[in-house]
Design a protein around this motif. Structure first.
Motif, short mmCIF file in Angstrom:
data_model
loop_
_atom_site.label_atom_id
_atom_site.label_comp_id
_atom_site.label_asym_id
_atom_site.label_seq_id
_atom_site.Cartn_x
_atom_site.Cartn_y
_atom_site.Cartn_z
N CYS A 199 0.74 -1.22 -0.22
CA CYS A 199 0.19 0.00 0.02
C CYS A 199 0.90 1.22 0.07
O CYS A 199 2.05 1.13 0.27
CB CYS A 199 -0.97 0.01 1.10
SG CYS A 199 -1.95 1.27 1.21
N HIS B 97 -1.63 -4.23 4.86
CA HIS B 97 -1.33 -4.04 6.39
C HIS B 97 -2.66 -3.66 7.09
O HIS B 97 -3.77 -3.37 6.58
CB HIS B 97 -0.52 -2.89 6.64
CG HIS B 97 -1.18 -1.70 5.92
ND1 HIS B 97 -1.99 -0.52 6.63
CD2 HIS B 97 -1.43 -1.31 4.62
CE1 HIS B 97 -2.43 0.39 5.78
NE2 HIS B 97 -2.05 0.04 4.47
N ASP C 129 0.43 3.59 1.98
CA ASP C 129 0.32 4.06 3.33
C ASP C 129 1.83 4.41 3.95
O ASP C 129 2.55 3.61 3.96
CB ASP C 129 -0.16 3.00 4.24
CG ASP C 129 -0.65 3.63 5.55
OD1 ASP C 129 0.14 4.20 6.38
OD2 ASP C 129 -1.66 3.29 5.83
N CYS D 76 -5.88 -0.50 7.01
CA CYS D 76 -5.64 0.05 5.92
C CYS D 76 -6.91 0.88 5.30
O CYS D 76 -7.93 0.39 5.52
CB CYS D 76 -5.45 -1.08 4.70
SG CYS D 76 -5.07 -0.55 3.03
N GLY D 77 -6.56 2.06 5.03
CA GLY D 77 -7.74 3.01 4.56
C GLY D 77 -8.60 2.68 3.28
O GLY D 77 -9.84 2.72 3.08
ZN ZN Z 1 -3.42 0.51 3.07
#
Ligand code: ZN
Length: 218
Positions: free
Chosen positions: A52, A112, A54, A115-116
């Protein structure tokens, strides 16, 4: 989807200052100085990491990798697009280059917690103000999580989203098999695919164990 940083005392100016002195710090590093000239000769990374975007997920930090060891693809939600040669995209190009040119022996899909992107799908967030995000998740993540496998999404995902993300990571691993170069190499035993899950709140890394049918500490 986003949370403010705890690094209130640090800022972009700190990062700029670090970048200014990087060459000196890297060259003089006591344990493992970086040989820049050797890096200029080419790269031969051990693995492709698909993660990701992130900021809390840092593959090189977790693996203690140095420059030249990890080839990275970072997308919103560590999504692997379905292989569609008629619709070129940057994600597929990165994967194809890692496989065909760099000949990586291992691919790690590295999801992860918290996670958004996966959370937005799991919670069915209203993303009308984020048309690009909505389009990406609807076209890529949502297909894998909701429509292809109804019932795999936990009904009430907690903040850690462990079940949802782990299922999502396995879906991306399946998608890698749609890439012809990967399918052949895996079948011949020349390439291994790994599903990892990183706990942001603990720093622990889990890996999917096919025989156990679950994610266990790496
Ligand atoms: Zn994420």
């Amino acid at each position: 989807m986003m949370h403010s940083s705890h690094h209130t005392q640090r800022s972009i100016n700190t990062l700029i200052q670090q970048a200014r002195t990087f060459h000196e710090r890297a060259t003089l590093h006591a344990e493992s100085p970086i040989d820049f000239q050797q890096l200029a000769d080419g790269q031969s990374p051990h693995a492709l990491f698909i993660t990701c975007s992130d900021s809390r997920v840092v593959p090189a930090l977790i693996t203690n990798a140095v420059p030249g060891e990890l080839f990275e693809l970072r997308t919103a939600g560590n999504v692997v697009p379905l292989y569609r040669p008629e619709r070129p995209n940057g994600e597929a190009a990165t994967i194809e280059y890692a496989v065909e040119v760099l000949a990586v022996s291992d691919i790690v899909v590295y999801g992860h917690s918290h996670c958004g992107a996966v959370g937005a799908v799991a919670r069915r967030d209203d993303l009308a103000a984020l048309p690009a995000v909505e389009g990406w998740l609807a076209s890529e993540i949502a297909v894998g999580l909701d429509q292809e496998k109804p019932g795999t999404m936990p009904p009430c995902p907690g903040p850690e989203l462990a079940d949802a993300v782990q299922q999502h990571v396995l879906t991306q691993l399946e998608r890698l098999h749609t890439y012809p170069g990967i399918q052949q190499r895996v079948a011949e035993g020349r390439m291994r695919l790994h599903a990892w899950f990183y706990e942001i709140h603990t720093g622990a890394v889990l890996a999917h164990r096919p025989q156990a049918g679950t994610f266990l500490p790496l």
